[in-house]
Each structure stands twice: as C-alpha cells, then as structure tokens.
Design an enzyme around this catalytic site. Structure first.
Site, PDB file in Angstrom:
ATOM      1  N   PRO A 106       0.853  -1.195   0.000  1.00 15.86           N
ATOM      2  CA  PRO A 106       0.000   0.000   0.000  1.00 15.86           C
ATOM      3  C   PRO A 106       0.886   1.241   0.000  1.00 15.86           C
ATOM      4  O   PRO A 106       1.982   1.223   0.581  1.00 15.86           O
ATOM      5  CB  PRO A 106      -0.811  -0.133   1.289  1.00 15.86           C
ATOM      6  CG  PRO A 106      -0.055  -1.075   2.145  1.00 15.86           C
ATOM      7  CD  PRO A 106       0.718  -1.975   1.232  1.00 15.86           C
ATOM      8  N   HIS A 107       0.420   2.276  -0.677  1.00 19.27           N
ATOM      9  CA  HIS A 107       1.230   3.478  -0.778  1.00 19.27           C
ATOM     10  C   HIS A 107       0.352   4.701  -0.993  1.00 19.27           C
ATOM     11  O   HIS A 107      -0.772   4.590  -1.479  1.00 19.27           O
ATOM     12  CB  HIS A 107       2.249   3.355  -1.909  1.00 19.27           C
ATOM     13  CG  HIS A 107       1.651   2.956  -3.221  1.00 19.27           C
ATOM     14  ND1 HIS A 107       1.315   1.645  -3.513  1.00 19.27           N
ATOM     15  CD2 HIS A 107       1.297   3.677  -4.300  1.00 19.27           C
ATOM     16  CE1 HIS A 107       0.798   1.593  -4.727  1.00 19.27           C
ATOM     17  NE2 HIS A 107       0.770   2.808  -5.224  1.00 19.27           N
ATOM     18  N   CYS A 108       0.896   5.858  -0.629  1.00 15.69           N
ATOM     19  CA  CYS A 108       0.163   7.103  -0.804  1.00 15.69           C
ATOM     20  C   CYS A 108       1.079   8.289  -0.618  1.00 15.69           C
ATOM     21  O   CYS A 108       2.189   8.163  -0.114  1.00 15.69           O
ATOM     22  CB  CYS A 108      -1.000   7.197   0.184  1.00 15.69           C
ATOM     23  SG  CYS A 108      -0.456   7.407   1.896  1.00 15.69           S
TER      24      CYS A 108
END
Length: 145
Positions: A66-68
């Site tokens: 997951p990334h942001c």
C-alpha cells in the site's frame, strides 16, 4: 535504498495488525506517526486505504505494498510488517503475509514511485522474500531493505 527510509522503529515482526486491509494500513501508519514522520495517523492512513479500495496492492509472493502521498507525512518513509495473520490485499497468490507501507509527502514529487520501483525489483528475488520471512530482528529487516 536510502538507509533512513526505513528504521527499526518502522518494522513490526510477526505482528497481529488485525484482519482487514484498513486495520493493517492504520497500524502501519501508526508506526510512521510514532517514529515522528507523520503528524496524524488518520490523515496518513486515509489516502492509502482509499487507494487500496480502487485497486489492491497485493503482488506475487504474498506481499502487499500500500502506498500514498499525504500532507501528514514529513519525509519519504517505508514501514514494514510481517503479519502473524495474513490479510487479503487482492494479491495474485493469496493473502499478504508481508506488507510494506510507502508513505510520501504530498509535495514529494516522485519519491514514493522511486521507492516502489526499487522495492518491486527486490521483491522478485526469492532469496529476498525468504530473508524477510526468516529475519529474527528489526535490524535484520532494515539491513535487508
């Protein structure tokens, strides 16, 4: 990777971070916050959870990334958890056992994409995956990454 992107306080080994994607991401965001790299857990977790809802970040090897980007993040950061209970991140080979959260500052340009690219290249190596699964300390994980 730059040695300061991940530190021992950003690693959780054999951790029970819950049974949902939201719980795992929130717990990893808490690690980032507690390490002094994010001003607010919710402001970091929310965009990663929203991104996950659009398309799962599970990759081969029972890994999720997951990334942001978030205004709450002060510097590019990589948090890692080896889960005691695998969680469904829509991976091609089942629930994720290893989860990396890439958190980048909102105005950080392409920093998170560079981290993602380097990490993805490492994750295709079986020896790297095996080492992540068998590491006995947070220090070993940091050294591997």
């Amino acid at each position: 990777m730059a040695s300061d992107i991940i530190r021992t306080d950003l690693v959780a080994l054999d951790a029970d971070l819950g049974t949902s994607v939201e719980s795992v991401i929130t717990q990893l965001a808490t690690l980032v916050h507690d390490a002094g790299r994010a001003s607010n857990v919710e402001e970091l977790a929310r965009p990663a959870i929203e991104r996950e809802a659009q398309a799962g970040t599970g990759v081969p090897g029972k890994v999720a990334i997951p990334h942001c980007r978030s205004a709450a993040v002060s510097e590019p950061t990589l948090a890692f958890a080896r889960l005691s209970q695998a969680v469904d991140f829509a991976g091609p080979d089942g629930d994720a056992e290893l989860v990396f959260l890439i958190a980048a500052p909102e105005g950080g340009g392409k920093a998170h994409l560079k981290i993602l690219s380097k990490l993805a290249r490492a994750l295709v190596r079986q020896d790297f995956l095996d080492a992540l699964r068998t590491a006995s300390s947070e220090e070993e994980i940091v050294a591997l990454v």
